[in-house]
Design a protein around this motif. Structure first.
Motif, short mmCIF file in Angstrom:
data_model
loop_
_atom_site.label_atom_id
_atom_site.label_comp_id
_atom_site.label_asym_id
_atom_site.label_seq_id
_atom_site.Cartn_x
_atom_site.Cartn_y
_atom_site.Cartn_z
N TYR A 60 0.82 -1.21 0.00
CA TYR A 60 0.00 0.00 0.00
C TYR A 60 0.86 1.26 0.00
O TYR A 60 0.41 2.31 -0.47
CB TYR A 60 -0.97 -0.03 1.18
N LEU A 63 1.31 1.72 -3.57
CA LEU A 63 0.06 2.18 -4.17
C LEU A 63 -0.14 3.68 -3.90
O LEU A 63 -0.60 4.41 -4.78
CB LEU A 63 -1.12 1.38 -3.62
N SER A 67 -0.55 6.71 -6.70
CA SER A 67 -1.58 7.75 -6.70
C SER A 67 -0.95 9.13 -6.73
O SER A 67 -1.44 10.03 -7.43
CB SER A 67 -2.48 7.61 -5.47
N MET A 118 6.28 -2.45 -8.27
CA MET A 118 5.03 -3.00 -7.76
C MET A 118 4.81 -4.43 -8.20
O MET A 118 4.33 -5.27 -7.44
CB MET A 118 3.85 -2.12 -8.19
N HIS A 243 -3.89 -5.56 -12.49
CA HIS A 243 -2.59 -4.90 -12.66
C HIS A 243 -2.15 -4.90 -14.12
O HIS A 243 -1.56 -3.93 -14.60
CB HIS A 243 -1.54 -5.60 -11.79
N TYR A 287 -7.18 -0.25 -9.13
CA TYR A 287 -6.46 -0.77 -7.97
C TYR A 287 -7.31 -0.80 -6.71
O TYR A 287 -7.10 -1.63 -5.83
CB TYR A 287 -5.20 0.08 -7.71
N THR A 288 -8.27 0.12 -6.58
CA THR A 288 -9.03 0.21 -5.33
C THR A 288 -10.37 -0.52 -5.38
O THR A 288 -10.75 -1.18 -4.41
CB THR A 288 -9.28 1.68 -4.95
N ASN A 291 -9.97 -4.08 -4.77
CA ASN A 291 -9.16 -4.38 -3.60
C ASN A 291 -10.04 -4.38 -2.36
O ASN A 291 -10.58 -3.35 -1.95
CB ASN A 291 -8.04 -3.34 -3.46
#
Length: 312
Positions: A60, A63, A67, A118, A243, A287-288, A291
């Protein structure tokens, strides 16, 4: 052939996306909304990761950095494009043009290397889960993020030190909404064919190298997943699919703009818009929304915020 800065051009004229005032007004509203969504969406992701202790992990942390990079990527050319929709004369100063080129390549190269970092994190988590904590650490992530920015800075500087010294004496019209290397090189008062190939090759080294590393990594992950349990394989495959979507959406336009240019004006504009606006918009969503931890964090944040408001 390339000496000091012989430029007699103090500004460039951006032709933009369209000449119709009605269409420009519509595009102004659309891209202003998208810009606000990009900024707010990526900001929320960073706030959640910083404030939620459940998300204080290397994955994270990376991540949150993605962002952050996406916010800056959308800020290089999008605000200028949005304001230009309201102007008849769309000009940009020479220094502003060079700044757009530098930051566009600095941020884009940084994101490319960050995506490689990543995918390595995903590879260790999926293929070597028992050794994850001994291989991946927050300190390791910080060092690799700093490395990605260093590589990006060197790449961007290698581009700008050449472009800024080109002799510009007219014409000064750029058929796009922002300054980019292939378009600016064409305006130089010299035979720029070989230089154009050299600049594209420089971009290609970063883009293609990162893309190949990503493809190899995901191929190895998917092959490993086939040998695991069906439940684990499904979860890993779902994660990898998300991804891989990000990788294709980000690298696709870059490859067709710099590595394998098609030289079709409307397509180049579309790819540039997709690369600078829609990719920073889609990345956090992909990604969110897929998740579970991020969705749970969002629920906890909302409950805490609403609860605090209720108590007051």
């Amino acid at each position: 052939m390339i000496g000091g800065n012989q430029s007699t051009v103090s500004e460039f004229v951006l032709l933009g996306l369209d000449h119709s005032q009605n269409i420009q007004a519509l595009l102004f509203m659309i891209f202003l909304l998208l810009c606000l969504v990009i900024g707010s969406g990526n900001t929320v992701i960073m706030i959640l990761i910083i404030t939620d202790s459940h998300l204080h992990s290397p994955m994270y942390f990376l991540l949150a950095n993605l962002s952050f990079v996406d916010m800056w990527l959308s800020s290089v050319s999008t605000p200028k494009m949005i304001t230009d929709f309201l102007k008849e004369s769309k000009t940009i100063l020479f220094g502003g043009c060079m700044s757009q080129i530098f930051f566009a390549h600095f941020i884009a190269a940084g994101e490319m290397v960050l995506l490689v970092v990543m995918v390595y994190d995903h590879y260790v988590a999926i293929c070597k889960p028992l050794h994850y904590s001994s291989i991946i650490s927050l300190q390791w992530c910080i060092e690799l993020v700093l490395t990605s920015w260093t590589i990006a800075f060197v790449h961007a500087m290698s581009q700008i030190v050449v472009i800024v010294q080109l002799p510009f004496c007219g014409p000064r019209e750029i058929d796009s909404f922002f300054c980019d290397i292939p378009l600016v090189i064409k305006l130089a008062c010299m035979d720029s064919h070989n230089l154009d190939i050299l600049m594209n090759a420089d971009c290609g080294v970063v883009a293609v190298t990162c893309f190949i590393l990503l493809l190899i990594s995901y191929t190895y992950i998917l092959l490993t997943v086939r040998q695991s349990s069906k439940t684990g394989a499904f979860k890993a495959l779902s994660t990898c699919t998300a991804h891989i979507s990000v990788v294709v959406l980000f690298f696709g336009p870059c490859i067709f703009i710099y590595v394998c240019p098609l030289n079709i004006t409307w397509l180049d504009k579309f790819l540039a818009v997709f690369y600078s606006v829609f990719t920073p918009l889609l990345n956090p969503a992909i990604y969110t929304l897929r998740n579970k931890e991020m969705k749970n964090s969002m629920k906890r944040f909302i409950i805490y915020y609403v609860g605090s408001k209720g108590n007051n």
